[in-house]
Design an enzyme around this catalytic site. Structure first.
Site, PDB file in Angstrom:
ATOM      1  N   LYS A 173     -23.659 -29.680 -23.513  1.00 10.80           N
ATOM      2  CA  LYS A 173     -22.578 -30.164 -22.648  1.00 10.80           C
ATOM      3  C   LYS A 173     -21.354 -29.251 -22.753  1.00 10.80           C
ATOM      4  O   LYS A 173     -20.701 -28.948 -21.733  1.00 10.80           O
ATOM      5  CB  LYS A 173     -22.203 -31.594 -23.061  1.00 10.80           C
ATOM      6  CG  LYS A 173     -21.021 -32.209 -22.297  1.00 10.80           C
ATOM      7  CD  LYS A 173     -21.339 -32.470 -20.846  1.00 10.80           C
ATOM      8  CE  LYS A 173     -20.124 -33.026 -20.077  1.00 10.80           C
ATOM      9  NZ  LYS A 173     -19.779 -34.404 -20.481  1.00 10.80           N
ATOM     10  N   LYS A 241      -9.453 -29.327 -24.198  1.00 11.83           N
ATOM     11  CA  LYS A 241      -9.963 -29.766 -25.500  1.00 11.83           C
ATOM     12  C   LYS A 241     -11.456 -29.492 -25.630  1.00 11.83           C
ATOM     13  O   LYS A 241     -11.946 -29.236 -26.731  1.00 11.83           O
ATOM     14  CB  LYS A 241      -9.662 -31.254 -25.699  1.00 11.83           C
ATOM     15  CG  LYS A 241      -8.183 -31.533 -25.957  1.00 11.83           C
ATOM     16  CD  LYS A 241      -7.892 -33.014 -26.150  1.00 11.83           C
ATOM     17  CE  LYS A 241      -6.413 -33.243 -26.425  1.00 11.83           C
ATOM     18  NZ  LYS A 241      -6.090 -34.689 -26.575  1.00 11.83           N
TER      19      LYS A 241
END
Length: 309
Positions: A173, A241
């Protein structure tokens, strides 16, 4: 058999409803949980069991999570009042949250020490695909557990992939997100250059959405740029992030990735420019301000001019 789902946010709600179909078909007892009582109302109206207390889920054979970040995942699983200390060996945790690779590996090790199997299964899609049950789900953990839970995953996703050991789902991911971020940064930097030098924003956008430089990012986000729409549930700050998590892995294994590092600098410029709460394509506004242009449809610019007048 008891199955529970914690985390009824933008993505989790549709997934939790799809997983509820198993109870209706008599396959398992089912419970959904969220700290926000308002998130439970639509489940209550459907006759689905709900709770605001995560410890009510601790006796689940299979506990599914879809939470916002690593800090909350750790709090729910291994925190002082987390579910892990109330679980028995043999129970399973399946985590759909998007967290760091290193964080997933750490949680998996802690769970294993307590006899609990943990599988990281981050998702890719949109709120609409959660409802349709057509998500892509990338799974890391024990392969036998993967095959055991796959019938349940099939209720929520269309592309279900076993990627390897614990952390492999999150690593997949992270790589996918970083590729998307790079594509977004590229057109955000270059579109304003074309407009500055006289190109029509809509025609240039059409090229970048259809020619060899096209990508999912350009096809999805350039139309939003042209319309001046920068609102989205997933912020630019959260996208940054994701890259920070990838950078932790690169530092640990001493891997240089100059393109990713350059993209992070582009995001940093946008964050310093106050775009953090908007979706990632809002970074184009930094370069628009820098060059004194607007990459917008003619109709948008005309309407904006009328408001000013």
């Amino acid at each position: 058999m008891k199955v529970s789902f914690i985390g009824l946010g933008v993505m989790g709600t549709g997934m939790a409803f799809n997983l509820a179909k198993g109870e209706k078909e008599g396959e398992y007892e089912y419970l959904v949980c969220d700290a926000n009582p308002a998130a439970l109302e639509q489940f209550n109206t459907q006759g689905i069991n709900t709770t605001t207390n995560i410890l009510d889920t601790a006796d689940s054979d299979y506990l599914f999570l879809c939470l916002p970040d690593l800090e909350i995942v750790k709090k729910v699983i291994v925190g002082e009042n987390g579910v892990l200390q109330h679980m028995e060996p043999g129970q399973k945790i399946v985590d759909f949250s998007t967290i760091s690779y290193l964080g997933a590996v750490e949680i998996a090790e802690t769970c294993k020490e307590n006899g609990i199997e943990y599988m990281d299964c981050p998702i890719s899609g949109h709120p609409r695909t959660t409802v349709e049950g057509t998500l892509t789900i990338m799974c890391g953990g024990d392969e036998e557990l993967f095959h055991t839970i796959k019938p349940m995953l099939d209720r929520m996703g269309e592309q279900i992939l076993y990627m390897g050991d614990n952390g492999a789902g999150q690593l997949t991911k992270m790589i996918n997100n970083c590729v998307l971020n790079i594509c977004c940064a590229s057109f955000s930097e270059l579109l304003p250059v074309g407009v500055k030098l006289g190109l029509d924003p809509e025609k240039l956008g059409d090229v970048l959405m259809t020619a060899t430089g096209s990508s999912f990012a350009s096809k999805t986000l350039i139309p939003k740029v042209l319309e001046g729409n920068f609102e989205h549930s997933f912020s630019l700050e959260r996208a940054y992030k994701d890259m920070e998590s990838m950078n932790e892995v690169l530092m640990k294994y001493q891997i240089p990735l100059p393109t990713l590092n350059g993209t992070m600098q582009t995001y940093q410029l946008a964050l310093q420019n106050g775009q953090g709460d908007f979706y990632k394509h809002a970074m184009i506004r930094y370069f628009e301000n820098l060059l004194g242009v607007k990459v917008r449809k003619k109709s948008y610019q005309e309407a904006e001019a009328e408001l000013v007048n």
